[in-house]
Write a protein that holds these residues in place. Structure first.
Motif, PDB file in Angstrom:
ATOM      1  N   VAL A 140     105.446   9.888  49.644  1.00 27.48           N
ATOM      2  CA  VAL A 140     105.832  11.239  49.146  1.00 27.48           C
ATOM      3  C   VAL A 140     105.612  10.985  47.441  1.00 27.48           C
ATOM      4  CG1 VAL A 140     107.649  12.748  48.351  1.00 27.48           C
ATOM      5  CG2 VAL A 140     107.283  11.936  50.862  1.00 27.48           C
ATOM      6  N   THR A 141     105.917   9.879  46.950  1.00 27.21           N
ATOM      7  CA  THR A 141     105.638   9.686  45.498  1.00 27.21           C
ATOM      8  C   THR A 141     104.020   9.292  45.383  1.00 27.21           C
ATOM      9  OG1 THR A 141     107.889   8.163  45.641  1.00 27.21           O
ATOM     10  CG2 THR A 141     106.044   7.874  43.807  1.00 27.21           C
ATOM     11  N   LYS A 142     103.407   8.918  45.988  1.00 22.71           N
ATOM     12  CA  LYS A 142     102.006   8.949  45.904  1.00 22.71           C
ATOM     13  C   LYS A 142     101.458  10.375  45.858  1.00 22.71           C
ATOM     14  CE  LYS A 142     100.811   6.225  49.203  1.00 22.71           C
ATOM     15  NZ  LYS A 142     100.038   5.185  50.072  1.00 22.71           N
ATOM     16  N   GLU A 143     101.833  11.412  46.814  1.00 25.57           N
ATOM     17  CA  GLU A 143     101.593  12.630  46.899  1.00 25.57           C
ATOM     18  C   GLU A 143     101.864  13.111  45.503  1.00 25.57           C
ATOM     19  OE1 GLU A 143     102.531  14.608  50.545  1.00 25.57           O
ATOM     20  OE2 GLU A 143     101.777  12.900  51.657  1.00 25.57           O
ATOM     21  N   ILE A 144     103.072  13.178  45.202  1.00 27.04           N
ATOM     22  CA  ILE A 144     103.630  13.794  43.745  1.00 27.04           C
ATOM     23  C   ILE A 144     102.898  13.232  42.654  1.00 27.04           C
ATOM     24  CG2 ILE A 144     105.530  13.965  42.252  1.00 27.04           C
ATOM     25  CD1 ILE A 144     107.232  13.587  44.763  1.00 27.04           C
ATOM     26  N   VAL A 145     102.638  12.004  42.427  1.00 24.17           N
ATOM     27  CA  VAL A 145     101.979  11.369  41.257  1.00 24.17           C
ATOM     28  C   VAL A 145     100.635  11.945  41.325  1.00 24.17           C
ATOM     29  CG1 VAL A 145     101.240   9.505  40.301  1.00 24.17           C
ATOM     30  CG2 VAL A 145     103.563   9.342  40.886  1.00 24.17           C
ATOM     31  N   VAL A 146      99.815  11.864  42.214  1.00 22.70           N
ATOM     32  CA  VAL A 146      98.418  12.533  42.210  1.00 22.70           C
ATOM     33  C   VAL A 146      98.258  14.002  41.953  1.00 22.70           C
ATOM     34  CG1 VAL A 146      96.487  13.174  44.147  1.00 22.70           C
ATOM     35  CG2 VAL A 146      97.536  10.668  44.246  1.00 22.70           C
ATOM     36  N   LYS A 147      99.271  14.704  42.350  1.00 21.14           N
ATOM     37  CA  LYS A 147      99.392  16.203  42.023  1.00 21.14           C
ATOM     38  C   LYS A 147      99.740  16.199  40.303  1.00 21.14           C
ATOM     39  CE  LYS A 147      99.093  18.902  44.370  1.00 21.14           C
ATOM     40  NZ  LYS A 147      97.762  19.730  44.897  1.00 21.14           N
TER      41      LYS A 147
END
Length: 60
Positions: free
Chosen positions: A11-18
């Motif tokens: 989830v963190t990876k997805e948020i940071v990518v966004k």
């Protein structure tokens, strides 16, 4: 690494990518942002944030 930590990492990876895509985070400051976002996500998934919020509501 347990299941909850893996989920929080994803989830963190997805948020940071966004955040990077929208220009709110740059690759130069990812070392500061990623751990902070991970801590919030992990705390939320673990129910820590929910119990903190309910404790604050009880004081009002």
């Amino acid at each position: 690494m347990d299941k909850l930590q893996k989920e929080a990492l994803q989830v963190t990876k997805e948020i940071v990518v966004k955040f990077i895509e929208t220009g709110r985070v740059s690759p130069q400051n990812i070392t500061e942002i990623f751990p902070a976002v991970y801590d919030v996500v992990l705390g939320t998934l673990g129910g820590e944030a929910a119990s903190d919020a309910s404790a604050a509501d009880d004081g009002n």
